[in-house]
Design a protein around this motif. Sequence first.
Motif, mmCIF file in Angstrom:
data_model
loop_
_atom_site.group_PDB
_atom_site.id
_atom_site.type_symbol
_atom_site.label_atom_id
_atom_site.label_comp_id
_atom_site.label_asym_id
_atom_site.label_seq_id
_atom_site.Cartn_x
_atom_site.Cartn_y
_atom_site.Cartn_z
ATOM 1 N N GLY A 140 -15.316 107.483 -12.257
ATOM 2 C CA GLY A 140 -14.201 107.288 -13.328
ATOM 3 C C GLY A 140 -13.008 108.162 -13.042
ATOM 4 N N LEU A 141 -13.055 109.000 -11.684
ATOM 5 C CA LEU A 141 -11.893 110.091 -11.748
ATOM 6 C C LEU A 141 -10.777 109.409 -11.282
ATOM 7 C CD1 LEU A 141 -14.007 112.642 -9.779
ATOM 8 C CD2 LEU A 141 -13.177 112.709 -12.203
ATOM 9 N N ASP A 142 -10.668 108.084 -10.777
ATOM 10 C CA ASP A 142 -9.587 107.196 -10.304
ATOM 11 C C ASP A 142 -8.925 106.705 -11.499
ATOM 12 O OD1 ASP A 142 -11.553 105.617 -10.627
ATOM 13 O OD2 ASP A 142 -11.135 104.126 -9.309
ATOM 14 N N THR A 143 -9.387 106.891 -12.756
ATOM 15 C CA THR A 143 -8.783 106.207 -14.061
ATOM 16 C C THR A 143 -8.537 107.486 -14.774
ATOM 17 O OG1 THR A 143 -10.842 105.645 -14.921
ATOM 18 C CG2 THR A 143 -9.625 103.966 -13.625
ATOM 19 N N LEU A 144 -8.216 108.666 -14.593
ATOM 20 C CA LEU A 144 -7.765 109.815 -15.543
ATOM 21 C C LEU A 144 -6.418 109.469 -16.098
ATOM 22 C CD1 LEU A 144 -9.065 113.003 -13.348
ATOM 23 C CD2 LEU A 144 -10.463 111.325 -15.169
#
Lengths: 140, 140
Positions: A92-96
């Motif tokens: 989920g690090l691409d939707t922080l």
Amino acid sequence: MDLASVNSLSYEDFVEVFGNVVEKCPIVAAAVWSRRPFSSLADLEASYNDFIDTLPESGKEGILRLHPDLAGRDLQGGTLTRESREEQGKAGLDTLTTLEVSRMARLNTEYKGHFGFPFVICARMNDKVTILRQLEERLG
Amino acid sequence: MDLASVNSLSYEDFVEVFGNVVEKCPIVAAAVWSRRPFSSLADLEASYNDFIDTLPESGKEGILRLHPDLAGRDLQGGTLTRESREEQGKAGLDTLTTLEVSRMARLNTEYKGHFGFPFVICARMNDKVTILRQLEERLG
């Protein structure tokens, strides 16, 4: 690809296939090729570990230093390797949110200043909440 | 860049500047950064040599395996790093005749089959005539 095919690869093809198992360190695959034929997938994996174990501490730190920051400029700028992009995406690090991105950047910078290498964690086996918590704990 | 500037580089910037001193092996620069501050250019160079000396034989061979073939497909296809392109160009390897290209390719293949790594020579200090002669002699 079965084991016989792996064992018959030229070093160029072996590095092409396995060169990024250790991110940005194709030398590990290029060295491990010397150990062929591999008797099993476990033997191939052990050959990777054995080679890394022979490196002096600075070499092991060097591997970490070539590792991209989690949610760092490579992810933001689209220059991550495919393997890392997929791993960071799963966590989920691409939707922080913008706030989370700047918090992660601040903690990463602090971590690198303290340890001399970036914070590395298995992104596939964590999500953004546990990653941020672990990062803060290690700095604590 | 003076020595004080080199010594103040973050590891990211150090790898950016010195990462290709050993072709396609940025891990060497990333490891050598641990040895800073460097007392002189000679000390920086010695740190490179010392790190390479600590590698097992497979690691040293791995460095060679990542080295581009002389007058090989990277030069023909335009995918050489800038540093290697300049070196190979100075040796005249970018102006070989079709006959010379195929002779070089045949000898390179034979050499790699025999030794398990490519023929490497300082292209800056040789020209195509001596390079082809040396390659044949080592295979002799």
